[in-house]
Scaffold this active site. Sequence first.
Site, PDB file in Angstrom:
ATOM      1  N   GLU A  89      59.332  18.082  32.831  1.00  0.00           N
ATOM      2  CA  GLU A  89      60.402  19.013  33.178  1.00  0.00           C
ATOM      3  C   GLU A  89      61.409  18.441  34.176  1.00  0.00           C
ATOM      4  O   GLU A  89      62.601  18.734  34.094  1.00  0.00           O
ATOM      5  CB  GLU A  89      59.794  20.303  33.763  1.00  0.00           C
ATOM      6  N   SER A 346      13.069  60.988  48.010  1.00  0.00           N
ATOM      7  CA  SER A 346      12.020  60.380  48.833  1.00  0.00           C
ATOM      8  C   SER A 346      12.344  58.969  49.301  1.00  0.00           C
ATOM      9  O   SER A 346      11.478  58.298  49.857  1.00  0.00           O
ATOM     10  CB  SER A 346      10.704  60.348  48.035  1.00  0.00           C
TER      11      SER A 346
END
Length: 784
Positions: A89, A346
């Site tokens: 690029e 419990s």
Amino acid sequence: MKQIKRHIRLHQIGYGVVCCCGAAILILLLIADWFFPLPPPGHDSINVIVVAKDGTPLRAFPDRAHIWRHPVKLEAVSPYYIQSLIHYEDKNFWWHPGINPFSMLRAAYQWARYGRIISGGSTLTMQVARILDPTPRTVQGKLVQMFRALQLECHYSKKEILDLYMNFAPMGGVLEGVEAASRAYLGKPAKRLTHAEAALLTVLPQLPSVLRPDRNPHKAQAARDKVARRMQGVWSTADINDALSEPISALTVREPLLAPLLAQRMKGQYPGKLRIDTTINSIDQQTVETLLLDRVNVLPQRISMAAMVIENSTGEVVAYAGSADFTDRERFSDVDMVRASRSPGSTLKPFLYGFALDEGLIHSESLLSDTPQSFSGYQPGNFQQNFHGPVSVSEALVKSLNVPAVEVLDRLGPTPFVAMLRRGGLKLEFPKGATPNLSVILGGAGARLEDMVGAYSALARKGIAITPRFVAADPLQERRMMSEGAAFIVRDILETGGPVGRAVEGNGSYRGIAWKTGTSFGFRDAWAVGVSQRYTVGVWVGRPDGTPNPGFFGANVAAPLLVDIFTALPDGRNLSPNPVPANVQQEKICWPSGTRLSDLGQGVDIEQLCPLQRTAWTLNGIAPPTFPDRLQASTPQLTFFVDQQSGKRVLPDCAKHAYQQKQLIRWPAGLELWLDADLRQKSLPPEWDNACAASANYSDGNRLKIMGLNDGEVIRQANGGKLPEAKLELRGAHGEINWMLNGRLINGNGRNQTIKFSSAGRYDITAFDNLGNYDRIAVSVQMQ
């Protein structure tokens, strides 16, 4: 000479003009920069992504345009991608000021000659400028883009500009940035890109819609190959050939959806943060979610599940499932049950026994009474509506018996118990205006699954609980829940059943896991929470709206899932547990006294003073005695006299023959009825001699008393359960005994009587002996 001087002067004037023009241009650029500042990256939207510890996306929260980004730094991207991007690029990226005049001139010449664009003149900086401030593809738009590129170079370093490109470059559809594209198309982080994959993602932003590998693989491959061939001189020939031969393979783009409720929570907890790195292990998260989904699909509609796993050493949450199936709205998928306050049933019992150990109230084999009892009007029952008589702390915890737990809490105190939990990081929630009472140990307060998991970690962390951490930056928060010795004893009981079980079941199928289940009143919540040496896991099952689920309790729906999670986790069960602490010992203790066998001394009658022996864990060398008898105020040790001829019990003032003094240890009055015949025979003094009948009833400080039920007690029968019945005994009677139920004589004479209740209502029970002594109680039977 004059010409030379004139020439120099002209040069000086020209140089001055150039400097003045340059200064003027610079001033104009600064003014333009002031009045037309660069838009900040992502200014037009807020895109948030929540990721696992390894960077795997958990959930993306797109912006208004539904764009997904995955923020990433240059160091976290494959060098192959950086090489291909720069070389293909913008070869001169590292030295130009944002605009490459040679590339611009070349592009302009090609356009003028051929009438179309042959090669672009935009630099990477200009492409970033167009991303941040989109402009039309006109001459005016290109000039604005060039100005923005110069601004970028002034305000950002080259590395920062490259970071912007890698995070905002269009990658097709709703994807932006190399990391988002790599994750979505290739299923891997950008750090692991191959040469071929790097070339593909380099060219993709040029025509993101046309070159999408999931839709147009042939076009994508042609464009990729073009980039790969351009890399000659940067990559080796072998690497280029490998890249050209690699086929295009892309996943279907899907929205990431792991731990969705945690991601939603983190987004709200860290507003404004674009990337939130959690402690979640992506593999463990997938495993837990799969296990929940497999199980919930066979459960009724509207049932949901939640699970959380933390690593004990760090407190990091490695798996978090707030609901069973995030896509199923009928199961309240958007309700995070990890954070919801629910009745814990419990599951608080291990902490109760741990605190009682630290307070010196019990050891692991302390004698407790699992019999019908009333605690200032509070009459707890067991889950299965039956009783076991004499039990140890270990048995009471393993079997999750309610009455013994309430008995211990009554000694410890509900308010101190709740305060100790809070001190360890487990805050219970009570209804407005309510205060702690005995029901708290059976689920009479609210708790959150994440707090419960943090508290249970104390069993594997030498008594120190840890607060779950969701992101690495969260501070490490530790609190002392109980002592190291108490934590060891409680964990050993839950894992093996105690010292005896440790020897018998030490290599059992669940070795390495200590867990406790819980079921709230009305089957609304089913829990299972447990620890291994490495992990603590919590599971909740129920309906988020609180509707009962008959038949759903912790042991049958939550515990199997808990064990499966532990089994699936790496090293979930196989690490060695903590060694036995120095202040924890195994000792022989006696029932019913609860004290050490070694404390009896020499020359005593072991059979009378220690009828049952148990192997117990003791803490800090303390072996506390059995709790005082709740039903009769008497000393545990009974001294009595026996006629040497008849073998019957006498008193010195009424004995007709020589007598002998003996001793035995009393069982709590409420437990004598539950002893087997042989043990009971050994644990009670012989019958009274007739000559001493007149003073027999009060010789031990006793009166005639019905044992087995308390006056005013309420007996509850569960729906569909058997009709209740009660085992009773008349204590302190002499001679013939009769029983009456609601004023009518019932069959059977003797000290023991079984009362069967046929329906709900009040029942008056009377018992009397042939001396006219009697006792009467009234009880109520309720059908639920």
